[in-house]
Write an enzyme that holds these catalytic residues in place. Structure first.
Site, short mmCIF file in Angstrom:
data_model
loop_
_atom_site.label_atom_id
_atom_site.label_comp_id
_atom_site.label_asym_id
_atom_site.label_seq_id
_atom_site.Cartn_x
_atom_site.Cartn_y
_atom_site.Cartn_z
N ARG A 74 -1.35 -6.20 -8.17
CA ARG A 74 -1.68 -5.66 -8.16
C ARG A 74 -0.10 -4.81 -9.14
O ARG A 74 0.01 -5.25 -10.30
CB ARG A 74 -1.91 -4.10 -8.71
CG ARG A 74 -3.69 -4.28 -8.28
CD ARG A 74 -4.41 -3.69 -7.49
NE ARG A 74 -4.07 -4.48 -6.39
CZ ARG A 74 -4.79 -4.73 -6.04
NH1 ARG A 74 -5.63 -4.57 -6.06
NH2 ARG A 74 -4.83 -5.58 -4.44
N THR A 75 1.26 -4.58 -9.06
CA THR A 75 2.31 -4.27 -9.24
C THR A 75 2.86 -4.97 -9.79
O THR A 75 3.71 -5.13 -11.26
CB THR A 75 2.71 -3.18 -7.97
OG1 THR A 75 1.95 -1.89 -7.55
CG2 THR A 75 4.11 -2.93 -8.41
N LYS A 99 19.58 -17.33 3.78
CA LYS A 99 20.75 -17.79 4.35
C LYS A 99 21.53 -17.03 4.32
O LYS A 99 22.54 -17.16 4.83
CB LYS A 99 21.92 -18.74 3.10
CG LYS A 99 20.23 -19.66 2.70
CD LYS A 99 21.20 -20.56 1.37
CE LYS A 99 20.45 -22.12 0.51
NZ LYS A 99 21.68 -21.76 -1.07
N ARG A 140 10.52 -2.87 -5.05
CA ARG A 140 9.44 -2.94 -4.12
C ARG A 140 10.01 -3.44 -2.78
O ARG A 140 10.94 -4.76 -2.22
CB ARG A 140 8.23 -3.54 -4.01
CG ARG A 140 7.55 -3.90 -2.09
CD ARG A 140 6.09 -4.16 -2.34
NE ARG A 140 5.54 -3.48 -4.39
CZ ARG A 140 3.57 -3.10 -3.79
NH1 ARG A 140 3.40 -4.16 -3.12
NH2 ARG A 140 3.12 -2.09 -4.60
N HIS A 173 5.36 5.56 -4.37
CA HIS A 173 4.94 4.71 -5.51
C HIS A 173 4.96 5.15 -6.62
O HIS A 173 3.83 5.44 -7.12
CB HIS A 173 3.45 4.44 -5.00
CG HIS A 173 3.34 2.39 -5.50
ND1 HIS A 173 3.92 2.60 -6.59
CD2 HIS A 173 2.42 1.85 -5.35
CE1 HIS A 173 3.30 1.10 -6.86
NE2 HIS A 173 2.66 0.76 -5.68
N1 ASP Z 1 -0.74 -1.78 -3.19
C1 ASP Z 1 -0.72 -0.04 -2.81
C2 ASP Z 1 0.92 -0.24 -2.11
O1 ASP Z 1 1.89 -0.92 -2.36
C3 ASP Z 1 -1.03 0.67 -2.08
C4 ASP Z 1 -1.97 -0.58 -0.86
O2 ASP Z 1 -0.86 -1.68 0.09
O3 ASP Z 1 -2.41 0.04 0.04
O4 ASP Z 1 1.79 0.87 -1.46
#
Ligand code: ASP
Length: 306
Positions: free
Chosen positions: A54-55, A82, A104, A132
């Site tokens: 999703r993100t 590497k 992330r 988040h």
């Molecule tokens: N998608 C959300 C996160 O990246 C929630 C999860 O992974 O449970 O934190």
């Protein structure tokens, strides 16, 4: 330079500003009325060291809806394999002068580290069990669309709160905006560390769904973060579902017009029953996904839209 690293560091005015912009883009996406060239000539670099559906995708689509270009950097095909250090990788990518970076990472605080080294706005797309922020903003947008205001809203964060960056960011945002937040989870999944990321003050804790759910306007279910816990903590997912899974029966304990949320990915039959996840009367899970686009458009616009 402005970054979006966490909800904890935002004022209520800043949160309101993000939410107003997110609402503007949500409405504009309905009628096609936004400036499609707002981020023309901008390059957004996404660095996802942890998996994402999703993100990552919604940042990509949000950027493109505003006319920006995206570069999706992937650890699997990079020199991290590497043995290049994280710092060298960041310095190298920074030299290429992106206009914004979305990161992330499994390390707590990695986005702040990056923000201190690069010359462009950094957006935290999720770091360890810390924060988040764009998830909390899109969740807030969803709650406002359904319930009009966050003020006084009774919100239950249920399940693996202890390892969830989504729970942390939501708890900060909801508390700042005047909601009443509670936690429902087995004792070992409730955060207790006063120096941890979760804001403990004024949050009620329940170890039973039956005791915690009465009076609830919003139930936010959380995935068991197996990647962040000792595997032996939850040896038996059937027992977990029996004790903490959200079922139609348990839904009846909350308010009649309760809404159900889940940040995804969902573990059906572990934290949520199929017929709750797919219940059109209560489930906002698809709406949350859809709201990822206007919310991330708003964040990108506010940070680099000029
Ligand atoms: N998608 C959300 C996160 O990246 C929630 C999860 O992974 O449970 O934190």
């Amino acid at each position: 330079m402005k970054h979006l690293l966490g909800i904890n560091e935002l004022s209520t005015d800043e949160i309101e500003d993000y939410l107003e912009h997110a609402k503007f883009y949500a409405d504009s996406l309905e009628n096609g009325s936004w400036d499609k060239n707002k981020l023309h000539n901008k390059i957004i670099l996404t660095l996802f060291f942890e998996n994402s559906t999703r993100t990552l995708t919604s940042f990509d689509i949000a950027s493109k809806r505003l006319g920006a270009n995206t570069v999706v950097w992937h650890p699997k095909i990079s020199s991290v394999h590497k043995d290049e250090s994280f710092t060298d990788t960041i310095d190298t990518l920074s030299e290429m002068k992106p206009d914004a970076i979305v990161i992330r990472h499994s390390e707590y605080g990695a986005p702040s580290f990056v923000a201190n080294r690069v010359n462009c706005p950094v957006i935290n797309g999720g770091d360890s069990w810390h924060e988040h922020p764009t998830q909390a903003l899109l969740d807030a947008l969803t709650m406002i669309q359904e319930k009009k205001t966050l003020e006084g809203l009774n919100v239950a964060l249920c399940g693996d709160v202890a390892h969830s960056r989504v729970a942390n960011s939501n708890a900060h945002l909801l508390k700042k905006m005047g909601a009443q937040v509670k936690v429902i989870a087995p004792e070992f999944l409730i955060p207790h560390d006063p120096k941890g990321a979760f804001p403990l003050d004024g949050i009620e804790k329940f170890t039973s769904m039956e005791e915690g759910l009465p009076g609830t306007d919003v139930i936010m279910m959380l995935r068991i973060q197996k990647e962040r816990m000792d595997k032996s903590l939850i040896p038996d997912t059937q027992t977990y579902f029996k004790d903490f899974g959200l079922t139609q029966e348990r839904l009846k304990i909350a308010k009649k017009d309760v809404i159900v949320m889940h940040p995804g990915p969902m573990n059906r039959g572990i934290e949520i029953a199929d017929d709750v996840a797919d219940d059109p009367r209560h489930s906002m899970i698809s709406r949350q996904v859809a709201n990822g686009i206007p919310t991330r458009m708003a964040v990108l616009d506010m940070l680099i839209g000029g």
